[in-house]
Design an enzyme around this catalytic site. Structure first.
Site, mmCIF file in Angstrom:
data_model
loop_
_atom_site.group_PDB
_atom_site.id
_atom_site.type_symbol
_atom_site.label_atom_id
_atom_site.label_comp_id
_atom_site.label_asym_id
_atom_site.label_seq_id
_atom_site.Cartn_x
_atom_site.Cartn_y
_atom_site.Cartn_z
ATOM 1 N N PRO A 35 0.835 -1.213 0.000
ATOM 2 C CA PRO A 35 0.000 0.000 0.000
ATOM 3 C C PRO A 35 0.863 1.254 0.000
ATOM 4 O O PRO A 35 1.837 1.350 0.749
ATOM 5 C CB PRO A 35 -0.783 -0.124 1.316
ATOM 6 N N CYS A 121 3.675 4.454 8.612
ATOM 7 C CA CYS A 121 3.748 5.807 8.067
ATOM 8 C C CYS A 121 4.252 6.780 9.131
ATOM 9 O O CYS A 121 3.678 6.877 10.220
ATOM 10 C CB CYS A 121 2.386 6.260 7.557
ATOM 11 N N LYS A 160 1.114 -3.833 8.852
ATOM 12 C CA LYS A 160 2.378 -3.430 8.232
ATOM 13 C C LYS A 160 3.093 -2.496 9.203
ATOM 14 O O LYS A 160 2.529 -1.502 9.636
ATOM 15 C CB LYS A 160 2.155 -2.730 6.890
ATOM 16 N N GLY A 222 10.800 -3.672 1.153
ATOM 17 C CA GLY A 222 11.880 -2.694 1.213
ATOM 18 C C GLY A 222 12.945 -2.873 0.155
ATOM 19 O O GLY A 222 13.709 -3.832 0.193
ATOM 20 N N GLY A 245 6.583 -2.273 -3.408
ATOM 21 C CA GLY A 245 5.955 -0.974 -3.455
ATOM 22 C C GLY A 245 6.366 -0.148 -4.657
ATOM 23 O O GLY A 245 5.760 -0.216 -5.726
ATOM 24 N N ARG A 246 7.429 0.633 -4.509
ATOM 25 C CA ARG A 246 7.797 1.599 -5.541
ATOM 26 C C ARG A 246 8.102 0.943 -6.885
ATOM 27 O O ARG A 246 7.770 1.483 -7.941
ATOM 28 C CB ARG A 246 8.977 2.436 -5.052
#
Length: 348
Positions: A35, A121, A160, A222, A245-246
């Protein structure tokens, strides 16, 4: 995309394609979308679904306070397509058991696969609200939240989280055990300290400590940007799967590449931008659509050796028509690619 099966990729594909049970539900593979706020919205997930092979989808971060009154189809965040729900987890961020319970019940009522509690976050607004990574400073509250959500819903509960606010892994191991005992079905662990804005490499080996601390599935997250990174994370940590993710935003077809050994054709990058532009235009008003595109562009541009130039060109786009025109003019099959993305662009 052509289907090829190079022998040296078969080990990773076999590992990732092994189904896994989470909270009594079976997921077809072990390579998931992480996410990401402003990025894993409904429009992006539609494009990702086109390329296929993602084991589990996650929404972008949704405010637990807002979710109970949000209207799907109108909300820019709490929005989805019906066909996504059997494979979609809603990530919630909040600071109290009460607000997260109410939101989690709404998520279950809507038919989501599961609910994910954000404890990673570290944006200033989240910390001020004592939510996200701030919960790592108050482990008792973090555990109370998971316990309350677990008691309130029957769908799988994910958490997470990051290492914490210092680099020592022992507090994260202790918290992982407590989250399991509180009823979490799966942990997704990002081995960075909470204040780290991805300027340093993650401590990948720390995933192994979390995996060894609990009996529930643990997914690593990561800086997974290549097949080899993915294989190394699985081999070195023993984690049950990988959350991307990215790099998923940069190349959403990687799920098909790494689990099914697909080879994309030369037009894939242009195809991606055009598909995303169309989906953004359909899902958002013109202002939000171009804002979402600007958030996406650094990740896409990081694919290329001269990505800064491409980023600068697309930054002038004012509409989705501009984006499509620029894609036709500036994205060519012969553009030199970077083996691993340009992290300077990733951190814009």
């Amino acid at each position: 995309m052509k289907n090829t099966v190079p022998p040296h990729f078969s080990k990773l594909a076999t590992q990732l394609k092994t189904p896994i049970a989470i909270g009594g539900k079976t997921i077809p593979n072990r390579l998931w979308l992480a996410p990401m706020a402003g990025l894993t919205h409904c429009a992006f997930r539609q494009v990702l679904a086109h390329y296929g092979s993602c084991g589990l989808l996650f929404t972008e971060m949704c405010s637990a306070k807002a979710v109970p009154t949000e209207k799907p189809g109108i909300s820019p965040v709490f929005s989805w397509k019906e066909w996504e729900l059997p494979n979609l987890v809603c990530q919630l961020v909040g600071g109290t058991p009460e607000e997260l319970v109410i939101a989690a019940k709404r998520v279950e009522q809507e038919g989501f696969f599961g609910v994910d509690i954000n404890m990673g976050c570290s944006a200033r607004g989240m910390i001020k609200r004592e939510a996200g990574a701030a919960l790592l400073k108050t482990p008792d509250k973090a555990v109370d939240i998971v316990k309350a959500v677990r008691e309130a819903v029957s769908i799988p509960v994910f958490v997470k989280f990051r290492t914490g606010w210092s680099k020592e892994i022992e507090p994260a191991m202790a918290l992982a055990k407590r989250l399991e005992n509180a009823g979490a079905d799966c942990l997704v662990f990002h081995p960075r300290v909470a204040p780290d804005k991805r300027t340093r490499p993650p401590f990948i080996d720390h995933i192994r400590f979390i995996k060894e601390a609990v009996s529930i599935p643990v997914f690593g997250n990561g800086n997974v940007t290549t097949r080899q990174h993915c294989q190394d994370m699985l081999d070195k940590t023993g984690c049950d799967g990988v959350s991307v993710g990215r790099m998923a935003v940069a190349r959403p077809w990687l799920f098909a590449q790494w689990t099914a050994d697909y080879t994309p054709d030369d037009s894939i990058f242009k195809d991606y931008v055009l598909r995303l532009a169309t989906a953004l235009e359909q899902e958002f008003d013109p202002i939000r659509a171009i804002k979402r595109f600007r958030l996406f562009m650094p990740y896409f541009a990081a694919n290329f050796r001269f990505g800064h130039s491409l980023q600068a060109t697309f930054s002038t786009a004012k509409t989705m028509d501009d984006v499509c025109r620029m894609a036709e003019e500036h994205i060519r099959p012969d553009m030199p690619l970077s083996m691993s993305p340009n992290m300077n662009l990733y951190n814009l």
